[in-house]
Design a protein around this motif. Structure first.
Motif, PDB file in Angstrom:
ATOM      1  N   THR A 126      47.713 -62.426   4.786  1.00  0.00           N
ATOM      2  CA  THR A 126      46.293 -62.434   5.132  1.00  0.00           C
ATOM      3  C   THR A 126      45.536 -62.624   3.825  1.00  0.00           C
ATOM      4  O   THR A 126      45.781 -61.896   2.864  1.00  0.00           O
ATOM      5  CB  THR A 126      45.862 -61.112   5.805  1.00  0.00           C
ATOM      6  N   VAL A 127      44.649 -63.615   3.786  1.00  0.00           N
ATOM      7  CA  VAL A 127      43.988 -63.967   2.525  1.00  0.00           C
ATOM      8  C   VAL A 127      42.476 -63.860   2.623  1.00  0.00           C
ATOM      9  O   VAL A 127      41.869 -64.369   3.567  1.00  0.00           O
ATOM     10  CB  VAL A 127      44.339 -65.429   2.125  1.00  0.00           C
ATOM     11  N   LEU A 128      41.878 -63.201   1.635  1.00  0.00           N
ATOM     12  CA  LEU A 128      40.420 -63.233   1.483  1.00  0.00           C
ATOM     13  C   LEU A 128      40.125 -64.202   0.347  1.00  0.00           C
ATOM     14  O   LEU A 128      40.537 -63.978  -0.790  1.00  0.00           O
ATOM     15  CB  LEU A 128      39.892 -61.835   1.133  1.00  0.00           C
ATOM     16  N   LEU A 129      39.435 -65.293   0.689  1.00  0.00           N
ATOM     17  CA  LEU A 129      39.038 -66.264  -0.338  1.00  0.00           C
ATOM     18  C   LEU A 129      37.576 -66.020  -0.687  1.00  0.00           C
ATOM     19  O   LEU A 129      36.705 -66.067   0.188  1.00  0.00           O
ATOM     20  CB  LEU A 129      39.221 -67.690   0.199  1.00  0.00           C
ATOM     21  N   VAL A 130      37.331 -65.704  -1.942  1.00  0.00           N
ATOM     22  CA  VAL A 130      35.946 -65.498  -2.401  1.00  0.00           C
ATOM     23  C   VAL A 130      35.702 -66.412  -3.607  1.00  0.00           C
ATOM     24  O   VAL A 130      36.248 -66.185  -4.674  1.00  0.00           O
ATOM     25  CB  VAL A 130      35.655 -64.023  -2.774  1.00  0.00           C
ATOM     26  N   SER A 131      34.895 -67.439  -3.389  1.00  0.00           N
ATOM     27  CA  SER A 131      34.629 -68.373  -4.488  1.00  0.00           C
ATOM     28  C   SER A 131      33.147 -68.703  -4.504  1.00  0.00           C
ATOM     29  O   SER A 131      32.344 -68.069  -3.815  1.00  0.00           O
ATOM     30  CB  SER A 131      35.481 -69.626  -4.308  1.00  0.00           C
ATOM     31  N   GLY A 132      32.800 -69.734  -5.278  1.00  0.00           N
ATOM     32  CA  GLY A 132      31.405 -70.135  -5.331  1.00  0.00           C
ATOM     33  C   GLY A 132      30.992 -70.846  -4.048  1.00  0.00           C
ATOM     34  O   GLY A 132      29.833 -70.816  -3.651  1.00  0.00           O
ATOM     35  N   GLY A 133      31.939 -71.457  -3.387  1.00  0.00           N
ATOM     36  CA  GLY A 133      31.625 -72.220  -2.180  1.00  0.00           C
ATOM     37  C   GLY A 133      32.044 -71.539  -0.890  1.00  0.00           C
ATOM     38  O   GLY A 133      31.560 -71.905   0.184  1.00  0.00           O
ATOM     39  N   PRO A 256      47.196 -55.303   8.256  1.00  0.00           N
ATOM     40  CA  PRO A 256      47.656 -56.148   7.137  1.00  0.00           C
ATOM     41  C   PRO A 256      48.997 -55.659   6.605  1.00  0.00           C
ATOM     42  O   PRO A 256      49.239 -54.453   6.517  1.00  0.00           O
ATOM     43  CB  PRO A 256      46.566 -55.928   6.084  1.00  0.00           C
ATOM     44  N   LYS A 257      49.875 -56.607   6.283  1.00  0.00           N
ATOM     45  CA  LYS A 257      51.155 -56.241   5.639  1.00  0.00           C
ATOM     46  C   LYS A 257      51.114 -56.703   4.196  1.00  0.00           C
ATOM     47  O   LYS A 257      51.307 -55.940   3.270  1.00  0.00           O
ATOM     48  CB  LYS A 257      52.307 -56.921   6.378  1.00  0.00           C
ATOM     49  N   THR A 258      50.841 -57.997   4.058  1.00  0.00           N
ATOM     50  CA  THR A 258      50.661 -58.548   2.710  1.00  0.00           C
ATOM     51  C   THR A 258      49.283 -59.180   2.689  1.00  0.00           C
ATOM     52  O   THR A 258      48.968 -60.054   3.508  1.00  0.00           O
ATOM     53  CB  THR A 258      51.732 -59.610   2.408  1.00  0.00           C
ATOM     54  N   PHE A 259      48.455 -58.686   1.777  1.00  0.00           N
ATOM     55  CA  PHE A 259      47.063 -59.130   1.709  1.00  0.00           C
ATOM     56  C   PHE A 259      46.811 -59.709   0.325  1.00  0.00           C
ATOM     57  O   PHE A 259      47.329 -59.201  -0.671  1.00  0.00           O
ATOM     58  CB  PHE A 259      46.126 -57.946   1.961  1.00  0.00           C
ATOM     59  N   ALA A 260      46.024 -60.778   0.271  1.00  0.00           N
ATOM     60  CA  ALA A 260      45.741 -61.385  -1.038  1.00  0.00           C
ATOM     61  C   ALA A 260      44.256 -61.676  -1.181  1.00  0.00           C
ATOM     62  O   ALA A 260      43.570 -61.951  -0.190  1.00  0.00           O
ATOM     63  CB  ALA A 260      46.535 -62.679  -1.188  1.00  0.00           C
ATOM     64  N   LEU A 279      43.398 -50.893   1.361  1.00  0.00           N
ATOM     65  CA  LEU A 279      44.758 -51.200   1.820  1.00  0.00           C
ATOM     66  C   LEU A 279      45.677 -49.982   1.790  1.00  0.00           C
ATOM     67  O   LEU A 279      46.701 -49.955   2.469  1.00  0.00           O
ATOM     68  CB  LEU A 279      45.371 -52.314   0.959  1.00  0.00           C
ATOM     69  N   ARG A 280      45.283 -48.979   1.000  1.00  0.00           N
ATOM     70  CA  ARG A 280      46.169 -47.813   0.781  1.00  0.00           C
ATOM     71  C   ARG A 280      46.699 -47.184   2.081  1.00  0.00           C
ATOM     72  O   ARG A 280      47.910 -47.069   2.254  1.00  0.00           O
ATOM     73  CB  ARG A 280      45.446 -46.763  -0.082  1.00  0.00           C
ATOM     74  N   PRO A 281      45.801 -46.828   3.036  1.00  0.00           N
ATOM     75  CA  PRO A 281      46.327 -46.201   4.266  1.00  0.00           C
ATOM     76  C   PRO A 281      47.229 -47.123   5.090  1.00  0.00           C
ATOM     77  O   PRO A 281      47.986 -46.653   5.936  1.00  0.00           O
ATOM     78  CB  PRO A 281      45.068 -45.820   5.046  1.00  0.00           C
ATOM     79  N   HIS A 282      47.142 -48.424   4.847  1.00  0.00           N
ATOM     80  CA  HIS A 282      47.972 -49.371   5.615  1.00  0.00           C
ATOM     81  C   HIS A 282      49.306 -49.639   4.933  1.00  0.00           C
ATOM     82  O   HIS A 282      50.132 -50.379   5.465  1.00  0.00           O
ATOM     83  CB  HIS A 282      47.232 -50.705   5.770  1.00  0.00           C
ATOM     84  N   ASN A 283      49.480 -49.102   3.745  1.00  0.00           N
ATOM     85  CA  ASN A 283      50.700 -49.364   2.974  1.00  0.00           C
ATOM     86  C   ASN A 283      50.935 -50.851   2.755  1.00  0.00           C
ATOM     87  O   ASN A 283      52.080 -51.306   2.735  1.00  0.00           O
ATOM     88  CB  ASN A 283      51.921 -48.794   3.698  1.00  0.00           C
ATOM     89  N   ALA A 284      49.863 -51.593   2.672  1.00  0.00           N
ATOM     90  CA  ALA A 284      49.983 -53.049   2.527  1.00  0.00           C
ATOM     91  C   ALA A 284      50.085 -53.431   1.052  1.00  0.00           C
ATOM     92  O   ALA A 284      49.558 -52.739   0.190  1.00  0.00           O
ATOM     93  CB  ALA A 284      48.780 -53.727   3.159  1.00  0.00           C
ATOM     94  N   THR A 285      50.762 -54.533   0.816  1.00  0.00           N
ATOM     95  CA  THR A 285      50.898 -55.039  -0.558  1.00  0.00           C
ATOM     96  C   THR A 285      49.704 -55.922  -0.884  1.00  0.00           C
ATOM     97  O   THR A 285      49.303 -56.747  -0.061  1.00  0.00           O
ATOM     98  CB  THR A 285      52.171 -55.909  -0.659  1.00  0.00           C
TER      99      THR A 285
END
Ligand code: KG4
Ligand code: ZN
Length: 328
Positions: A126-133, A256-260, A279-285
């Motif tokens: 699962t990805v959060l993309l934060v950029s200028g656009g 979430p399991k693996t989050f970026a 993410l801590r309570p979800h034990n996600a990476t």
């Protein structure tokens, strides 16, 4: 090896990546930040002119690799039309001259692959993309299976930093400047409203917060010695809280399991710490790109290109066109 070109906004960059090992053999980026800083944002025509100067200079340094190239890749979407065309035209010329295939890369996929430079991919993600656009959440199953599940309805996270920094007369790009100013500020001094906090929508919006900051800046300017550190800190806090509140809601149904976090604004330290907390309570990476590859670069385009090459996802020389808006 693959030669990859990035010119979607205000960075001219070229990389050479090994297809066999993912190794980054060459990477050079010439940033135009200083040139645009006097205008408080990117001026497309100026950016295009600077790419036309910088890209051939970098390309010249790649000559020793020319006879080993198996493909040429280029960011073709999304971005500024007048700057995308610079890279795409150069890539087409290289493809013709060296008689090698052409690969059109989506810049947003590039940001996702900034996590995997010189590494193997990790999916699903699962990805959060934060950029200028862009400000968007994506579920990524593979290179070909990317679904956007939430996005901004107006300004992006990074753009709101840029615009607020401009209001405070800090310069461009605003992200690092606001982050720096916010360090000594009081995050709770200005009680800005968290965008969409009463809405059930999992979406983002930054135009309202930007206007609230504008009013606070106007008030502060009335003082004899204006100091924007508390505004910067409170803005950074609420801009981040908006993301974490919506993600918290999203995680209720999508654990979430693996989050970026990727994109230029993923360099923000406060954002990183708040997401880590979430993410801590979800034990996600939590996966993050190396700081040098958070902002636009050609190493990430090269890494996508390696996987596209292996999947034979080539572009037709006559058909590859720029697309300023992304279709992810
Ligand atoms: O990914 P990127 O280099 O270009 C785009 O694809 O848009 O992102 C640039 C954006 C700018 O808006 C910049 O202000 C923001 O990333 N940024 C930051 C930080 N560093 C860069 N925003 C917040 N905090 C930062 N530390
Ligand atoms: Zn970018």
């Amino acid at each position: 090896m693959i030669l990859s070109i990035e010119s979607s906004c205000d960075d001219s960059a070229i990389s050479i990546t090994s297809i066999e090992t993912n190794k980054l053999l060459f990477h050079k980026k010439i940033s135009q930040e200083i040139d645009h800083s006097v205008y408080g944002g990117v001026v497309p025509e100026l950016a295009a002119r600077l790419h036309a100067e910088a890209l051939p200079n970098i390309l010249e340094q790649c000559e020793p690799y020319f006879d080993k190239l198996k493909a040429v890749a280029v960011t073709s979407t999304p971005g500024l039309a007048v700057t995308l065309i610079e890279g795409v035209t150069m890539a087409k010329a290289i493809a013709v001259a060296l008689n090698i295939p052409l690969i059109g890369v989506n810049h947003l996929v590039g940001h996702i692959y900034s996590l995997f430079i010189e590494k193997e991919t990790i999916f699903p993600l699962t990805v959060l993309l934060v950029s200028g656009g862009h400000t968007q959440v994506m579920e990524v199953k593979s290179l070909r299976e990317i679904t956007t599940v939430a996005k901004s309805m107006d300004d992006s996270f990074g753009e709101s930093f840029d615009k607020c920094a401009k209001m405070m007369g800090l310069g461009y790009p605003g992200g690092p400047l606001i982050q720096n100013l916010a360090k000594d500020g009081d995050r709770l001094k200005h009680n800005f409203t968290v965008p969409l906090h009463q809405s059930p929508l999992i979406a983002f919006s930054y135009s309202g917060l930007k206007n609230a900051v504008r009013l606070a800046v106007i008030e502060e300017e009335k003082k004899e010695e204006p100091n924007f550190k508390d505004i910067a800190a409170s803005f950074e806090h609420i801009a981040t809280k908006h993301l974490t509140m919506k993600l918290k809601k999203y995680f209720k149904t999508n654990k979430p399991k693996t989050f970026a976090i990727v994109g230029g604004a993923s360099a923000n330290l406060y954002l990183r710490s708040q997401i880590q907390e979430l993410l801590r309570p979800h034990n996600a990476t939590l996966l993050l790109s190396e700081l040098q590859y958070c902002s636009d670069n050609a190493a990430m385009i090269g890494r996508v290109a390696v996987d596209m090459y292996k999947a034979k996802m080539f572009s037709n020389l006559n058909d590859l066109d720029i697309a300023p808006k992304s279709n992810l």
